[in-house]
Write an enzyme that holds these catalytic residues in place. Structure first.
Site: not given
Ligand SMILES: Cc1ncc(COP(=O)(O)O)c(C=O)c1O
Lengths: 412, 148
Positions: A124, A201, A204, A227, A365
């Protein structure tokens, strides 16, 4: 359904109580973007607004003491949820906030020219851009672990990408595009063999299965409350205590210092307080605690098993459709990534929305991944434990009529 | 306005036709063109718009790249409609088009086939698809050039 039945939990979610979209009962399949909130979380947030409003850790009032205790107790709940110590839980604004804090507070401080940050091409943006900036400022370099043909990260590929220059291995526990689970424990061992730290990270991953920091040897973990059934605006950076102690805060200000003087000398508070300058989203953090408790009450093992069964059902039915291509049929989590033949992803997304189905089209993203999949974008249905087979059937029926003509008709 | 342009079947045909057989969807290496890159971070649309303006007249408009039905068809229709117009005329048409896409009253006669997009405003998260080509052409008319 099947072996695990979690449908009793649907009644906890006001959004699932008869809500419609475009005249159809809402089918919410966009859980990788954000999840719905159960009554327990909503009530916790409302209670703070209606009965408990006060700042925390700085008031003399009994009310402040009460809410401060609840606020600190969330660290204990999260510690239990992810298998770490409470003081290793740093509150952040979300996964992105946590990843930026890590890059800023650890990457900027400990990386230098000649060092390597090892990651993958399916990250991401929130787990890439902060590291790009670390590279720009420190002279360190990014290196990408090759993915298998399917798009997976394997221990072998991590090992073959390692050398003594790698200081940080950072990757998603679950890819938000392909939904594969990375072999985290194995990767942690390999990273440590080479003296690197291992950051996950968990945006998910944390909402979908049990992770235990101590047992898995994970050094840092980032995730978002929203999430995992909690409010937005809150999240966590877990860090192994001795690493957090060495790290710098990204923000300075009230609440993070023990004292300072007019000559600019600052004495920071202990971990984790030194990272939490300023008033945090108090109701968000209280709600995040309620969400973690709620998930633990259901049981992460059950959530994981149910989701897998549901996604296998959806994939099986999708594969019966001649016009649908699934890119990740074998993934372990609720993320199902696909395209409808001849229909541009965004057109398919809007058409499905016109049929009451909320999901997402695009690159999710992860802007490097389209090169890998060789398509400009995909449609992503992401399931959670409150989704049902009947909802999957609704999607299947809508996909049968998902043609360019019908996708254009919603504009006429 | 031509009553045929009120017929939903015909409106759909217009969009389908310009999506499946887009006009002017090829860039050129010829001299005298300006080129702008238009990409949205919220969707996949990623197009280049190219144009040649001489003596206050739009001599040519082209585009290429990846786009959904609405962005491809709208850019195709706009390029057809605006080619050969003076910059002043084009600006007037584009203004009416913007009004239509915002759901405001607009001059139907001026917009010809582009009236096919009169209901896009009801899908707010797709409005940017109907304006990506428009904004590209606006940039060309302002004299911008991403190649420089
Ligand atoms: C794998 C991953 N990392 C980071 C994020 C970023 O999360 P947030 O927008 O809640 O900070 C997301 C959100 O879609 C994600 O799917």
């Amino acid at each position: 359904m099947g072996t695990v039945d979690l449908s009793v939990y649907r009644k906890d979610f006001p959004m699932l109580d008869g809500k419609t979209m475009n005249g159809h009962p809402l089918v919410y399949f966009d859980n990788a973007a954000t999840t719905l909130k159960p009554r327990k979380v909503i009530d916790t947030v409302l209670k703070y607004y209606e009965e408990e409003t006060t700042n925390v850790e700085r008031g003399d009032s009994a009310l402040s003491a009460l809410v401060s205790a609840k606020y600190e107790n969330v660290r204990k709940i999260i510690a239990k949820f992810i298998g770490c110590d409470p003081e290793e839980v740093v509150y952040t604004s979300g996964a992105t906030g946590a990843l930026n804090l890590l890059a800023e507070g650890y990457g900027m401080k400990f990386l230098s020219e000649g060092n390597v940050i090892l990651t993958t091409e399916e990250e991401h943006a929130s787990n890439l851009l902060p590291w790009f900036r670390v590279c720009e400022r420190t002279g360190a370099k990014m290196r990408y672990i090759p993915l298998t043909e399917e798009g997976r990260v394997t221990e072998e590929n991590v090992r073959s990408s390692m050398d003594e220059h790698v200081k940080i291995v950072t990757l998603a526990g679950v890819s938000n595009v392909l939904g594969y689970e990375a072999p985290l424990k194995g990767i942690a061992d390999i990273a440590h063999e080479y003296g690197a730290v291992f950051a996950v990270d968990g945006a998910q991953a944390v909402p979908h299965f049990e992770l235990n920091m101590k047992e898995m040897g994970i050094d840092f973990l980032s995730f978002s409350s929203h999430k995992m059934c909690g409010p937005s605006g809150a999240g966590v950076l877990y860090g192994r205590k001795e690493l957090l102690e060495k790290m710098d805060p990204a923000n300075l200000g009230g609440g993070s210092n023990a004292r300072f003087d007019r000559y600019g000398k600052i004495i920071l508070r202990e971990v984790p307080d030194k990272f939490e300058a300023g008033t945090q989203p108090i109701e968000g953090i209280l709600g995040m605690g309620a969400a973690a408790e709620y998930l633990m009450e259901i049981g992460m093992d059950k959530i994981h098993a149910y989701e897998k069964e549901l996604r296998d059902y959806l994939v099986k039915r999708m594969e019966e459709l001649p016009n649908v291509k699934v890119y990740n049929p074998d993934a372990e989590t609720g993320i199902v990534t696909f395209n409808v033949e001849g229909v541009f992803p965004q057109d398919a997304g809007s058409y499905l929305s016109s049929r009451g189905i909320a999901l997402r089209s695009g690159q999710h993203c992860a802007k490097i991944l389209p090169d890998f999949l060789k398509v400009p974008g995909t449609v992503r249905a992401s399931l959670y434990f409150y989704n049902t087979k009947e909802e999957c059937d609704t999607l299947i029926e809508a996909l049968k009529t998902c043609t360019v003509e019908n996708a254009v008709d919603i504009f006429i | 306005m031509n009553s045929m342009l009120k017929d939903p079947g015909i409106l759909r045909e217009i969009i389908m036709d310009h999506y499946q057989y887009p006009r002017n969807k090829e860039l050129t290496e010829d001299k005298g063109y300006k080129k702008v890159h238009m990409a949205s971070d919220s969707c996949i649309d990623n197009i280049y718009v190219q144009g040649k303006v001489e003596d206050g007249i739009i001599k040519d408009l082209r585009f290429d790249g990846i786009g959904c039905t609405i962005s491809t068809a709208s850019t195709s229709i706009l390029s057809e409609m605006l080619k050969g117009k003076t910059v002043e005329e084009a600006k007037h048409i584009m203004q009416e088009y913007s009004r239509m896409i915002s759901g405001e009253p607009f001059d139907e006669d001026l917009l010809e086939e582009a009236v096919a997009f009169q209901n896009v405003y009801r899908q707010p998260n797709r409005v940017h698809c109907a304006t990506i080509g428009l904004h590209g052409i606006e940039r060309i008319l302002k004299g911008e050039n991403d190649d420089e």
